[in-house]
Scaffold this motif. Structure first.
Motif, mmCIF file in Angstrom:
data_model
loop_
_atom_site.group_PDB
_atom_site.id
_atom_site.type_symbol
_atom_site.label_atom_id
_atom_site.label_comp_id
_atom_site.label_asym_id
_atom_site.label_seq_id
_atom_site.Cartn_x
_atom_site.Cartn_y
_atom_site.Cartn_z
ATOM 1 N N ILE A 108 -86.288 0.877 42.789
ATOM 2 C CA ILE A 108 -85.568 2.064 41.610
ATOM 3 C C ILE A 108 -84.326 2.482 42.851
ATOM 4 O O ILE A 108 -82.812 2.589 42.357
ATOM 5 N N HIS A 147 -83.847 -1.765 38.952
ATOM 6 C CA HIS A 147 -84.528 -2.058 37.737
ATOM 7 C C HIS A 147 -83.539 -2.666 36.642
ATOM 8 O O HIS A 147 -83.799 -2.814 36.222
ATOM 9 N N GLU A 148 -82.762 -2.746 37.420
ATOM 10 C CA GLU A 148 -81.802 -2.822 36.567
ATOM 11 C C GLU A 148 -81.305 -4.318 36.104
ATOM 12 O O GLU A 148 -81.047 -5.518 35.360
ATOM 13 N N VAL A 163 -90.480 -2.196 34.337
ATOM 14 C CA VAL A 163 -90.996 -1.412 35.416
ATOM 15 C C VAL A 163 -92.106 -1.755 35.378
ATOM 16 O O VAL A 163 -93.220 -1.103 34.406
ATOM 17 N N LYS A 169 -89.360 8.215 39.565
ATOM 18 C CA LYS A 169 -89.865 7.331 39.479
ATOM 19 C C LYS A 169 -89.820 7.164 37.899
ATOM 20 O O LYS A 169 -90.118 5.891 37.829
ATOM 21 N N LYS A 220 -89.876 7.855 34.370
ATOM 22 C CA LYS A 220 -88.755 8.225 34.215
ATOM 23 C C LYS A 220 -88.503 6.930 33.891
ATOM 24 O O LYS A 220 -87.856 6.592 32.804
ATOM 25 N N TYR A 221 -88.266 5.988 34.588
ATOM 26 C CA TYR A 221 -87.896 4.885 34.992
ATOM 27 C C TYR A 221 -88.680 2.983 34.159
ATOM 28 O O TYR A 221 -88.629 2.149 34.554
#
Ligand code: ADP
Length: 215
Positions: A118, A123-124, A129, A167, A169-170
């Motif tokens: 991240i 993560h993109e 994830v 983290k 949140k992703y």
């Protein structure tokens, strides 16, 4: 084919989960290992390291003097940025090669195991994830044990990373590694089964579409 980005703070159990996935036959790209081999003898990364530091960074046998390089970057922020950026670019290129190969394989899923997934914006690049999480006190205890480090050293390393709350949140999936390894592996098995089921359903859907088109 889904690409899962696997991450977690230091000592959270990311390697434990990644080893389990490998044992299940899931292809895993290990970013730490790739960062090491990215500058091995004969690699384009080693040529780039020589451009950054000059030939002094080589040992008499032509390999990178990793201890010397670590000392240089520790004392010079510009060198740290140049060398760190170069290694990250090399690892990213390898990760894209890996994902390209995976897209042409029969695998339902593959994994990018990246400690700073991240923080580095990786993560993109992935479909999902998965975050390995452990309560912070247990994280400190396990890391001290594994690395023979003091509490102060471990807490400093944890403080330098993005917090677990941030983290989360992703994360598409949080793997709770606070209990036994078996408890953790069960969560991984369930998540893999869910992905396999989804892939099988998607395949069936495509097959029935083909039949309709053929009719
Ligand atoms: P990371 O790769 O996230 O830094 P590791 O997978 O190396 O973390 O785990 C850190 C330490 O904790 C290792 O020594 C590992 O064996 C241990 N460990 C991992 N999961 C558990 C668990 N569920 N219970 C007890 N110890 C664990």
């Amino acid at each position: 084919m889904k690409v899962v980005g696997l991450t977690g703070g230091i000592g959270s159990g990311k390697s434990t989960v990644s080893n389990h996935l490998r044992e299940m036959g899931v292809p895993v790209f290990d970013a730490d290992r790739e960062a090491h081999t990215a500058v091995e003898k004969g690699s384009p990364g080693l040529d780039k390291a020589v451009k950054i530091f000059g030939p002094r960074c080589l040992l008499p046998n032509g390999e990178l003097n990793r201890v010397w390089v670590a000392d240089q970057v520790f004392h010079n922020e510009d060198l740290m940025a140049a060398y760190g950026g170069m290694v990250q670019d090399e690892v990213r290129r390898r990760a894209f090669d890996f994902m390209g190969r995976m897209q042409h394989s029969d695998n339902t899923m593959s994994v990018l195991d990246v400690p700073l997934l991240i923080e580095c914006g990786w993560h993109e690049f992935v479909d999902l994830v998965w975050l390995v999480a452990v309560d912070p006190e247990e994280q400190v205890r396990r890391t001290m044990l594994r690395d023979h480090a003091t509490e102060e050293q471990v807490r400093a390393r944890i403080a330098a990373q993005m917090s677990l709350e941030e983290k989360k949140k992703y994360a598409d999936l949080i793997i709770d590694n606070s209990k036994t390894p078996e408890h953790t592996c069960r969560q991984v098995n369930n998540a893999v089964s869910r992905l396999e089921k989804l892939a099988a359903e998607a395949k069936k859907g495509r097959a029935s579409q083909r039949i309709i088109i053929a009719e």
